[in-house]
Scaffold this motif. Structure first.
Motif, PDB file in Angstrom:
ATOM      1  N   GLY A  72       0.983  -1.377  -0.126  1.00  0.00           N
ATOM      2  CA  GLY A  72       0.155  -0.050  -0.127  1.00  0.00           C
ATOM      3  C   GLY A  72       0.876   1.152   0.001  1.00  0.00           C
ATOM      4  N   SER A  73       1.860   1.226  -0.778  1.00  0.00           N
ATOM      5  CA  SER A  73       2.778   2.465  -0.943  1.00  0.00           C
ATOM      6  C   SER A  73       1.963   3.733  -1.321  1.00  0.00           C
ATOM      7  CB  SER A  73       3.783   2.187  -1.762  1.00  0.00           C
ATOM      8  OG  SER A  73       3.327   1.846  -3.234  1.00  0.00           O
ATOM      9  N   ASP A  74       0.924   3.664  -1.838  1.00  0.00           N
ATOM     10  CA  ASP A  74       0.116   4.934  -2.408  1.00  0.00           C
ATOM     11  C   ASP A  74      -0.808   5.508  -1.311  1.00  0.00           C
ATOM     12  OD1 ASP A  74      -1.590   2.479  -2.387  1.00  0.00           O
ATOM     13  OD2 ASP A  74      -2.609   3.196  -4.349  1.00  0.00           O
ATOM     14  N   ASP A  75      -0.871   4.829  -0.112  1.00  0.00           N
ATOM     15  CA  ASP A  75      -1.895   5.098   1.061  1.00  0.00           C
ATOM     16  C   ASP A  75      -1.081   5.215   2.113  1.00  0.00           C
ATOM     17  OD1 ASP A  75      -4.048   5.281   2.659  1.00  0.00           O
ATOM     18  OD2 ASP A  75      -5.159   4.011   1.486  1.00  0.00           O
ATOM     19  N   LYS A  76      -1.371   6.465   2.636  1.00  0.00           N
ATOM     20  CA  LYS A  76      -0.866   6.944   4.023  1.00  0.00           C
ATOM     21  C   LYS A  76      -1.032   6.261   5.248  1.00  0.00           C
ATOM     22  CE  LYS A  76       0.680  11.265   6.507  1.00  0.00           C
ATOM     23  NZ  LYS A  76       0.297  12.601   6.577  1.00  0.00           N
ATOM     24  N   GLN A  77      -2.379   5.728   5.294  1.00  0.00           N
ATOM     25  CA  GLN A  77      -2.552   4.640   6.364  1.00  0.00           C
ATOM     26  C   GLN A  77      -1.862   3.386   6.462  1.00  0.00           C
ATOM     27  OE1 GLN A  77      -6.519   2.724   6.208  1.00  0.00           O
ATOM     28  NE2 GLN A  77      -6.668   3.185   3.886  1.00  0.00           N
ATOM     29  N   PHE A  78      -1.082   3.137   5.226  1.00  0.00           N
ATOM     30  CA  PHE A  78      -0.357   1.949   5.295  1.00  0.00           C
ATOM     31  C   PHE A  78       1.187   2.166   5.474  1.00  0.00           C
ATOM     32  CE2 PHE A  78      -4.103   0.375   2.603  1.00  0.00           C
ATOM     33  CZ  PHE A  78      -4.727  -0.044   3.563  1.00  0.00           C
ATOM     34  N   ASP A  79       1.651   3.205   5.801  1.00  0.00           N
ATOM     35  CA  ASP A  79       2.989   3.822   5.700  1.00  0.00           C
ATOM     36  C   ASP A  79       3.773   3.044   6.656  1.00  0.00           C
ATOM     37  OD1 ASP A  79       2.515   5.635   3.815  1.00  0.00           O
ATOM     38  OD2 ASP A  79       2.862   7.362   4.943  1.00  0.00           O
ATOM     39  N   THR A 135       4.287  -0.262   5.269  1.00  0.00           N
ATOM     40  CA  THR A 135       5.172  -0.172   4.294  1.00  0.00           C
ATOM     41  C   THR A 135       6.609  -0.191   4.826  1.00  0.00           C
ATOM     42  OG1 THR A 135       3.723   1.010   2.770  1.00  0.00           O
ATOM     43  CG2 THR A 135       6.126   1.411   2.404  1.00  0.00           C
ATOM     44  N   SER A 184       4.459   4.647  -7.079  1.00  0.00           N
ATOM     45  CA  SER A 184       3.905   5.368  -5.902  1.00  0.00           C
ATOM     46  C   SER A 184       4.891   5.336  -4.894  1.00  0.00           C
ATOM     47  CB  SER A 184       2.477   5.099  -5.315  1.00  0.00           C
ATOM     48  OG  SER A 184       2.697   3.678  -5.111  1.00  0.00           O
ATOM     49  N   ARG A 209       7.056   8.457  -2.762  1.00  0.00           N
ATOM     50  CA  ARG A 209       6.581   8.597  -1.523  1.00  0.00           C
ATOM     51  C   ARG A 209       7.790   8.114  -0.504  1.00  0.00           C
ATOM     52  NH1 ARG A 209       2.410   6.613   1.064  1.00  0.00           N
ATOM     53  NH2 ARG A 209       2.334   8.413   2.617  1.00  0.00           N
ATOM     54  N   ASP A 237       0.779   9.829  -7.711  1.00  0.00           N
ATOM     55  CA  ASP A 237       0.577  10.837  -6.444  1.00  0.00           C
ATOM     56  C   ASP A 237       1.503  11.852  -6.570  1.00  0.00           C
ATOM     57  OD1 ASP A 237      -1.541   9.097  -5.612  1.00  0.00           O
ATOM     58  OD2 ASP A 237      -0.033   7.983  -4.582  1.00  0.00           O
TER      59      ASP A 237
END
Length: 821
Positions: free
Chosen positions: A622-629, A632, A662, A666, A686
């Motif tokens: 989930g590199s495109d979604d901040k909630q999964f940082d 990641t 992504s 990020r 993104d």
């Protein structure tokens, strides 16, 4: 072409000249892939953000180039000491200064065109209107950048009667650098709009930067109706002659009335207190503005009203990019009737060479006479022949009296016809097989008729792929990488629906390090098409192992079973050290070795000389979604630990990669040795500081418009119904083409001439219906399904899916058309 002694040119700019043999050159090159005549070339080694021209000097030397411009920090290799060098502090600045010096030697009128939009069209329409009455040199295509401008201006020669050059900028400080190169005597400002606004604090600041081009001008041409432009030009240049057009009564060329009739525009104008009428073969506002700039320039150049009125009726749309299409009998057809001169011919031939599917493919050129060259016919044809030999053209089909009269000068398989109709009468489609065909002609030769015969017939719904935008997006992501970081470009699933070979070929030309495909048969097709880059097969199957070995395809090894099967295949062929790519599963729970299996894996690898670990990689969830940082970061840490242990035990290093599109944006600290770029190349991502460019455009046309009474139903199952009398347009695109059936019944709208039109009723297999009530549309008008006006992300949102699914759902029966400027 004019020859310049190296020693002479070395006096034009501040430099240290290293002259081993005082030879001459005729042309300048900045792209190592487009050499042309190496013995007569001066290579400008520009160090850019993504490429450093100095790296290609050894290969250019091997090709025969002996003249170079290099930066002071470049060390001349011992084996290249016998070449000539202009050593300068900055090659780009010196390049511009060099061409500015040449420009200063010409006294003919020079038109400099700038603006946010319309530069290229205005330039080309001025050239169309002037036609054969003057010898013109103009920018090839849209060469208006810091590099494109000097390349364009270098074309000036002793025969030139008028130069027309465009200048584009994207940030402050750029215009002054190229203004001195063009040094225009006549300035044209088309408009000021939103393009590149991100680098300027205001529209006024951008306008102020653009009009710096006009410092040397005697006369300025612009539309005086725009108060911001009118005021700023008058304030900045109070002593220059202003030659304006507009509805304003003070305009030199006044628009009295404008009447649109079908696809034409009737204009009543006033100039020098005399009213006259002209008819434009266009009905849109943008074409009106562009045409008025061109007409105003013609009046300034003292062309008569009668001449202009006749010439303007013949204006044709400017196709600013080459079209690459699938041809008959396994041919590729490149249609480039944009303009026809020696410079644009050279560029088109370079593109032709890139597109040859096989090393033994023949290259065919269908060429018309070239007008306005300023060169006598014999010399012109000799130069064309030399160029065709240098570019590897194996067959020429010439059209026009000049080429026909000089047939004896051409040293390849050549056939000549006086007219296009003669060619069409003699043309036998089956005589074209397994060829890359370039169609290059002046507009009045109507070569679109030739292209139509040689193209594979598809229905008119098509997917346009802008190769320039793809390269721009690639370079954006490259700008985020460390210089040593490699790039693996994913071209699986028919390159996300865009066409595998065509995309892979562009990427190979851009010197990508690796390509990735899903299955071996995709890799095989690329090999058959002449792609020589290393290719990783992400889903290897045992039945395809032999095929992979035959075509040097490198497998992803993701399990002990696949590892043992592939090694067994290698043993049977007595093959050792074959490159493979290991996948570690750090959280996707799809394919790959678990981190807990690494020790067992290393024991086995130590017993398998048949393979060599080329790379080890993992896949972010989930590199495109901040909630999964946090997850990641854990994946990256687990991957780091696993690969560190593997390198220690194996005793050698390998390529490591975990970032996708992504992830590049990020998680820049996790670049490792290589990154994988996929959907980001197509403008989906993104990117926060850069607007990725749309690469694909799905379009069709209106096949019929019918009137439907209120409350009558439209389409299958009587789902479509309107409570008013409606105009319904039928568009030949349906769910068999990849238009999802769930978009029917007003779930999606398409655009026609800038207006949105809702889908009415159910989408059929091969067509759909749009409500065009109240819109100024006609049968045959173009319809955008998604693209620049309707982003594919919006369609994905309407379907509760992702752009990947939409791209890969577009049917193979939809023609792919590739554009390249």
């Amino acid at each position: 072409m004019t020859e310049y002694l190296f020693s002479e040119v070395s006096q034009w700019i501040p430099c240290k000249a290293v002259i081993n043999k005082n030879i001459s050159f005729t042309h300048l090159i900045t792209d190592s892939r487009s050499v042309g005549n190496p013995a007569k070339a001066l290579f400008i080694a520009i160090a850019g953000q993504n490429h450093n021209g100095h790296h290609y000097i050894p290969s250019l030397y091997q090709q025969g180039v002996r003249c170079f411009m290099v930066n002071e920090n470049f060390t001349i290799p011992n084996d290249l000491q016998d070449a000539n060098y202009l050593v300068v502090p900055d090659t780009l600045s010196a390049f511009q200064l060099l061409v500015a010096k040449k420009r200063s030697g010409y006294s003919c009128p020079i038109i400099g065109i700038t603006g946010s939009n319309g530069k290229t069209i205005v330039k080309e329409w001025i050239a169309q209107l002037i036609s054969k009455s003057k010898v013109i040199v103009r920018s090839p295509k849209s060469y208006n950048s810091q590099i494109g401008v000097p390349l364009s201006v270098w074309q000036l020669n002793k025969y030139t009667e008028l130069g027309i050059f465009e200048a584009g900028i994207s940030e402050k400080g750029e215009m002054e650098k190229i203004a001195s190169v063009i040094s225009p005597t006549i300035g044209v400002l088309t408009n000021v709009g939103a393009a590149h606004q991100e680098n300027f604090e205001s529209e006024l600041e951008k306008l102020q930067e653009k009009i710096k081009l006009f410092a040397s001008c005697e006369t300025l041409v612009y539309c005086s109706d725009f108060s911001l432009i009118n005021k700023e030009i008058k304030d900045t240049y109070p002593h220059k002659t202003l030659f304006t057009w507009g509805y304003d009564k003070a305009a030199d060329v006044r628009v009295i009335s404008k009447t649109i009739s079908g696809k034409h525009t009737q204009l009543r104008l006033n100039y020098l207190d005399v009213d006259f009428e002209i008819e434009l073969p266009f009905a849109d506002e943008v074409s009106f503005e562009n045409a008025m700039h061109a007409v105003t320039v013609m009046l300034l150049l003292n062309y008569t009203v009668a001449y202009i009125a006749t010439a303007v009726k013949k204006l044709v749309p400017v196709a600013m990019r080459m079209e690459l299409k699938e041809g008959i009998n396994n041919c590729i057809v490149i249609n480039d009737s944009y303009n026809s001169d020696l410079s644009s011919l050279s560029l088109s031939l370079d593109f032709l060479a890139q597109q040859s599917k096989h090393n033994n493919d023949s290259r065919t050129l269908i060429l018309s006479d070239i007008y306005q060259s300023g060169i006598d016919d014999r010399n012109l044809c000799t130069q064309i022949n030399d160029m065709l030999i240098q570019k590897g053209v194996s067959r020429l089909i010439g059209v026009g009296k000049v080429l026909q009269a000089h047939a004896y000068l051409f040293e390849m398989d050549a056939t000549f016809y006086a007219t296009t109709d003669e060619l069409l009468s003699a043309l036998i489609p089956n005589n074209f097989k397994n060829e890359a065909i370039l169609i290059k002609g002046s507009r009045n030769f109507e070569f679109e008729k030739v292209s139509s015969v040689l193209e594979m017939k598809h229905h008119q719904t098509c997917l346009e792929i802008n190769l320039n935008s793809l390269v721009d997006n690639l370079n954006y992501y490259r700008s985020k990488l460390k210089p040593q970081t490699k790039v693996l470009a994913m071209v699986k699933a028919f390159s996300y629906g865009s066409g595998s070979f065509e995309i892979a070929n562009v990427l190979q030309h851009q010197k990508i390090d690796y390509l990735g495909v899903a299955f071996a048969d995709e890799g095989l097709e690329l090999r058959k098409a002449g792609i020589s880059l290393p290719i990783i097969v992400m889903n290897p199957e045992i039945k395809s192992f032999q095929l992979m070995l035959q075509h040097q395809l490198e497998p992803e090894i993701y399990s002990f079973k696949v590892l043992h099967q592939f090694v067994a295949e290698l043993k049977s062929g007595a093959i050792s050290d074959y490159p493979v790519h290991l996948k570690i599963d750090t959280g996707m729970n799809r394919l790959g070795f678990e981190p807990t299996q690494v020790d067992e894996l290393l024991v086995l690898l130590g017993q398998m000389p048949e393979i060599h670990i080329k790379s080890v990689f993992s896949h972010l969830v989930g590199s495109d979604d901040k909630q999964f940082d946090d997850f990641t970061q854990k994946q990256i840490a687990d991957f780091t630990d696993a690969t560190k242990k593997m390198e220690e035990v194996l005793g050698y290093s390998f390529i490591k990669h975990i970032l996708n599109s992504s992830g590049i944006e990020r998680f820049p600290k996790a670049q490792f040795d290589m990154v994988r770029l996929g959907i980001g190349m197509y403008g989906i991502g993104d990117a926060t500081q850069y607007k990725l460019k749309s690469v694909t455009r799905f379009k069709s046309y209106i096949s019929q418009i019918r009137q439907v009474k209120a409350l009558q139903t439209i389409g299958y199952s009587r789902k479509g119904q309107l409570n008013y009398d409606a105009d319904i347009a039928v568009v030949p695109v349906g769910y068999a083409d990849g238009l999802n059936r769930k978009l029917g019944n007003s779930k999606w709208a398409m655009t026609i001439n800038g207006h949105k039109a809702q889908i009415v009723g159910n989408i059929c297999m091969d067509m759909c219906m749009l409500d065009v009530s109240g819109l100024n549309v006609c049968e045959g008008d173009e319809v955008e399904i998604f693209g620049s006006q309707l982003p594919v992300e919006q369609m994905a949102k309407a379907l509760d899916t992702i752009p990947y699914e939409i791209f890969t759902s577009i049917s193979r029966r939809v023609k792919r058309v590739y554009y390249y400027e």
